[in-house]
Design a protein around this motif. Structure first.
Motif, PDB file in Angstrom:
ATOM      1  N   ASP A  44      -4.641   4.525 -14.181  1.00  0.00           N
ATOM      2  CA  ASP A  44      -5.047   4.126 -12.853  1.00  0.00           C
ATOM      3  C   ASP A  44      -5.332   5.348 -11.974  1.00  0.00           C
ATOM      4  OD1 ASP A  44      -4.703   1.579 -13.314  1.00  0.00           O
ATOM      5  OD2 ASP A  44      -2.741   1.311 -12.176  1.00  0.00           O
ATOM      6  N   ARG A  45      -4.572   6.321 -12.043  1.00  0.00           N
ATOM      7  CA  ARG A  45      -4.777   7.539 -11.323  1.00  0.00           C
ATOM      8  C   ARG A  45      -6.148   8.133 -11.812  1.00  0.00           C
ATOM      9  NH1 ARG A  45      -5.460   9.653  -6.874  1.00  0.00           N
ATOM     10  NH2 ARG A  45      -5.485  11.853  -6.628  1.00  0.00           N
ATOM     11  N   GLU A  46      -6.326   8.293 -13.058  1.00  0.00           N
ATOM     12  CA  GLU A  46      -7.595   9.008 -13.767  1.00  0.00           C
ATOM     13  C   GLU A  46      -8.611   8.123 -13.349  1.00  0.00           C
ATOM     14  OE1 GLU A  46      -7.025   9.190 -17.793  1.00  0.00           O
ATOM     15  OE2 GLU A  46      -5.343  10.558 -17.651  1.00  0.00           O
ATOM     16  N   ARG A  47      -8.729   6.908 -13.365  1.00  0.00           N
ATOM     17  CA  ARG A  47      -9.759   5.988 -13.097  1.00  0.00           C
ATOM     18  C   ARG A  47     -10.041   5.999 -11.380  1.00  0.00           C
ATOM     19  NH1 ARG A  47      -8.935   0.925 -10.855  1.00  0.00           N
ATOM     20  NH2 ARG A  47     -10.651  -0.772 -11.237  1.00  0.00           N
ATOM     21  N   ILE A  49      -9.780   8.648  -9.585  1.00  0.00           N
ATOM     22  CA  ILE A  49     -10.218  10.022  -9.467  1.00  0.00           C
ATOM     23  C   ILE A  49     -11.745   9.841  -9.755  1.00  0.00           C
ATOM     24  CG2 ILE A  49     -10.496  12.310 -10.279  1.00  0.00           C
ATOM     25  CD1 ILE A  49      -7.383  12.192 -10.358  1.00  0.00           C
ATOM     26  N   ILE A  50     -12.229   9.152 -10.871  1.00  0.00           N
ATOM     27  CA  ILE A  50     -13.505   9.246 -11.268  1.00  0.00           C
ATOM     28  C   ILE A  50     -14.337   8.261 -10.102  1.00  0.00           C
ATOM     29  CG2 ILE A  50     -15.093   7.991 -13.114  1.00  0.00           C
ATOM     30  CD1 ILE A  50     -12.796   8.747 -15.207  1.00  0.00           C
ATOM     31  N   ILE A  51     -13.867   7.101  -9.853  1.00  0.00           N
ATOM     32  CA  ILE A  51     -14.432   6.358  -8.814  1.00  0.00           C
ATOM     33  C   ILE A  51     -14.323   7.094  -7.452  1.00  0.00           C
ATOM     34  CG2 ILE A  51     -14.128   4.296  -7.510  1.00  0.00           C
ATOM     35  CD1 ILE A  51     -12.729   2.891  -9.740  1.00  0.00           C
ATOM     36  N   GLU A  52     -13.664   7.882  -7.155  1.00  0.00           N
ATOM     37  CA  GLU A  52     -13.599   8.502  -5.864  1.00  0.00           C
ATOM     38  C   GLU A  52     -14.803   9.766  -5.769  1.00  0.00           C
ATOM     39  OE1 GLU A  52      -9.382   8.260  -3.794  1.00  0.00           O
ATOM     40  OE2 GLU A  52      -9.645   9.950  -5.574  1.00  0.00           O
ATOM     41  N   ARG A  60      -5.245   1.195  -2.609  1.00  0.00           N
ATOM     42  CA  ARG A  60      -4.595   0.364  -3.730  1.00  0.00           C
ATOM     43  C   ARG A  60      -3.039  -0.126  -2.887  1.00  0.00           C
ATOM     44  NH1 ARG A  60      -4.458   0.820  -8.847  1.00  0.00           N
ATOM     45  NH2 ARG A  60      -5.551   2.683  -8.683  1.00  0.00           N
ATOM     46  N   PHE A  61      -3.007  -1.463  -3.461  1.00  0.00           N
ATOM     47  CA  PHE A  61      -2.118  -2.331  -2.887  1.00  0.00           C
ATOM     48  C   PHE A  61      -1.207  -2.814  -4.061  1.00  0.00           C
ATOM     49  CE2 PHE A  61      -5.239  -2.150   0.467  1.00  0.00           C
ATOM     50  CZ  PHE A  61      -4.407  -1.729   1.590  1.00  0.00           C
ATOM     51  N   ASN A  62      -0.123  -3.241  -3.796  1.00  0.00           N
ATOM     52  CA  ASN A  62       0.482  -4.037  -4.867  1.00  0.00           C
ATOM     53  C   ASN A  62       0.657  -5.700  -4.423  1.00  0.00           C
ATOM     54  OD1 ASN A  62       3.307  -4.703  -3.688  1.00  0.00           O
ATOM     55  ND2 ASN A  62       3.504  -2.534  -4.393  1.00  0.00           N
ATOM     56  N   ASN A  63       0.863  -6.451  -5.617  1.00  0.00           N
ATOM     57  CA  ASN A  63       0.990  -7.836  -5.051  1.00  0.00           C
ATOM     58  C   ASN A  63       1.937  -8.090  -4.239  1.00  0.00           C
ATOM     59  OD1 ASN A  63      -0.796  -8.785  -6.900  1.00  0.00           O
ATOM     60  ND2 ASN A  63       0.371  -9.083  -8.525  1.00  0.00           N
ATOM     61  N   ARG A  64       3.392  -7.592  -4.204  1.00  0.00           N
ATOM     62  CA  ARG A  64       4.163  -7.752  -3.394  1.00  0.00           C
ATOM     63  C   ARG A  64       3.822  -7.493  -1.987  1.00  0.00           C
ATOM     64  NH1 ARG A  64       9.931  -7.061  -4.804  1.00  0.00           N
ATOM     65  NH2 ARG A  64      10.974  -8.074  -3.109  1.00  0.00           N
ATOM     66  N   GLU A  65       3.112  -6.388  -1.771  1.00  0.00           N
ATOM     67  CA  GLU A  65       2.425  -5.969  -0.188  1.00  0.00           C
ATOM     68  C   GLU A  65       1.690  -7.181   0.170  1.00  0.00           C
ATOM     69  OE1 GLU A  65       1.672  -1.410   0.569  1.00  0.00           O
ATOM     70  OE2 GLU A  65       1.065  -2.119  -1.546  1.00  0.00           O
ATOM     71  N   ILE A  66       0.742  -7.595  -0.579  1.00  0.00           N
ATOM     72  CA  ILE A  66       0.009  -8.583  -0.136  1.00  0.00           C
ATOM     73  C   ILE A  66       0.722  -9.848   0.203  1.00  0.00           C
ATOM     74  CG2 ILE A  66      -1.899 -10.351  -0.975  1.00  0.00           C
ATOM     75  CD1 ILE A  66      -2.799  -7.389  -1.039  1.00  0.00           C
ATOM     76  N   HIS A  67       1.541 -10.469  -0.697  1.00  0.00           N
ATOM     77  CA  HIS A  67       2.464 -11.435  -0.188  1.00  0.00           C
ATOM     78  C   HIS A  67       3.332 -11.631   0.835  1.00  0.00           C
ATOM     79  CE1 HIS A  67       0.567 -13.630  -3.512  1.00  0.00           C
ATOM     80  NE2 HIS A  67       0.937 -12.846  -4.391  1.00  0.00           N
TER      81      HIS A  67
END
Length: 83
Positions: A44-47, A49-52, A60-67
């Motif tokens: 996830d971190r490598e991905r 960095i490439i996108i940035e 980035r959020f996790n499901n728990r934060e959303i709910h």
């Protein structure tokens, strides 16, 4: 959100972003259980960095934060918007 349009499952190179706002160049990833298996954090971190490197801001959020605290999630997204 505040009249900004977000696209679902947006491709950036060989990667797919959960949500993307082209006008803001803002990527939003929602991490479910598959992001917590061995080696996922590093991938996830490598991905990210490439996108940035494409000039895209990444949240980035996790499901728990959303709910459990969607208001906090929305506030973090709003903070990335121009005033």
């Amino acid at each position: 959100l505040d009249n900004y349009k977000f696209r679902r499952q947006y491709s950036v190179g060989k990667f797919v972003i959960d949500f993307y706002c082209p006008k803001l160049k803002l990527a939003i990833e929602i991490d479910g259980d598959s992001h917590y298996v061995e080696g996922a954090k590093e991938r996830d971190r490598e991905r990210q960095i490439i996108i940035e490197t494409c000039g895209i801001t990444f949240l980035r959020f996790n499901n728990r934060e959303i709910h459990k605290n969607i208001d906090s999630v929305l506030n973090k997204i709003i903070e990335c918007m121009p005033k």
